[in-house]
Motif scaffolding. Structure first.
Motif, PDB file in Angstrom:
ATOM      1  N   GLU A  39      34.663  33.829  31.268  1.00 53.88           N
ATOM      2  CA  GLU A  39      33.337  34.050  30.900  1.00 53.88           C
ATOM      3  C   GLU A  39      32.249  32.753  30.400  1.00 53.88           C
ATOM      4  N   ARG A  80      32.144  38.649  49.607  1.00 52.41           N
ATOM      5  CA  ARG A  80      32.739  37.924  48.426  1.00 52.41           C
ATOM      6  C   ARG A  80      33.696  39.099  48.213  1.00 52.41           C
ATOM      7  N   GLU A  81      33.008  39.876  47.182  1.00 55.47           N
ATOM      8  CA  GLU A  81      33.290  41.259  46.038  1.00 55.47           C
ATOM      9  C   GLU A  81      34.407  42.248  47.370  1.00 55.47           C
ATOM     10  N   GLU A  82      33.965  41.959  48.093  1.00 54.45           N
ATOM     11  CA  GLU A  82      35.224  43.272  49.476  1.00 54.45           C
ATOM     12  C   GLU A  82      36.272  42.204  50.334  1.00 54.45           C
ATOM     13  N   VAL A 137      27.429  37.472  48.225  1.00 58.76           N
ATOM     14  CA  VAL A 137      28.180  38.309  47.145  1.00 58.76           C
ATOM     15  C   VAL A 137      28.945  39.566  47.751  1.00 58.76           C
ATOM     16  N   GLY A 138      28.220  40.552  48.329  1.00 59.40           N
ATOM     17  CA  GLY A 138      28.994  41.538  48.844  1.00 59.40           C
ATOM     18  C   GLY A 138      30.913  41.577  49.759  1.00 59.40           C
ATOM     19  N   GLU A 169      42.122  38.748  49.227  1.00 63.45           N
ATOM     20  CA  GLU A 169      42.436  37.554  48.891  1.00 63.45           C
ATOM     21  C   GLU A 169      43.366  37.225  47.416  1.00 63.45           C
ATOM     22  N   ARG A 170      43.699  38.329  46.146  1.00 65.42           N
ATOM     23  CA  ARG A 170      44.118  38.083  45.192  1.00 65.42           C
ATOM     24  C   ARG A 170      46.094  38.357  46.066  1.00 65.42           C
ATOM     25  N   GLU A 222      37.933  40.054  47.387  1.00 69.61           N
ATOM     26  CA  GLU A 222      38.570  39.586  46.779  1.00 69.61           C
ATOM     27  C   GLU A 222      39.859  40.258  46.823  1.00 69.61           C
ATOM     28  N   PRO A 223      40.100  41.434  45.960  1.00 72.30           N
ATOM     29  CA  PRO A 223      40.545  41.908  45.898  1.00 72.30           C
ATOM     30  C   PRO A 223      42.351  41.938  47.317  1.00 72.30           C
ATOM     31  N   HIS A 279      22.826  38.793  48.994  1.00 69.98           N
ATOM     32  CA  HIS A 279      23.509  39.572  49.683  1.00 69.98           C
ATOM     33  C   HIS A 279      24.358  39.497  50.051  1.00 69.98           C
TER      34      HIS A 279
END
Length: 89
Positions: free
Chosen positions: A47, A24-26, A21-22, A31-32, A28-29, A18
């Motif tokens: 998908e 990676r989600e945080e 995953v958390g 990194e973009r 992500e912006p 967890h």
């Protein structure tokens, strides 16, 4: 290893998953934005369809079932040995 340690390892492993995953989600912006600034933007990946997702899950079923079965057999053998007083045949 007794049951309490097995439970602790299980929950520790889940917490780690967890956390990954958390993070990676945080991230992500950020990194973009960095990729866009460097000109290394990723192309959007399609998908997976419902069928593809189910097929990938079904590929792991035999391995998971084998692991669970072996673990159940080891536990049963241990119980039998304890019942018999620890004597091995």
């Amino acid at each position: 290893m007794n049951r309490h340690f097995e439970d602790a390892w299980y929950y520790l492993r889940r917490a780690g998953e967890h956390l990954a995953v958390g993070l990676r989600e945080e991230a992500e912006p950020v990194e973009r934005r960095v990729r866009k600034a460097l000109g290394r933007e990723r192309e959007a990946e399609p998908e997976p369809t419902g069928r593809e997702r189910i097929e990938s899950e079904l590929r792991t079923v035999p391995r998971r079932a084998g692991r669970g079965g072996k673990k159940a057999i080891r536990k049963a053998q241990g119980r039998i040995q304890r019942y018999r007083g620890g004597a091995s045949e």
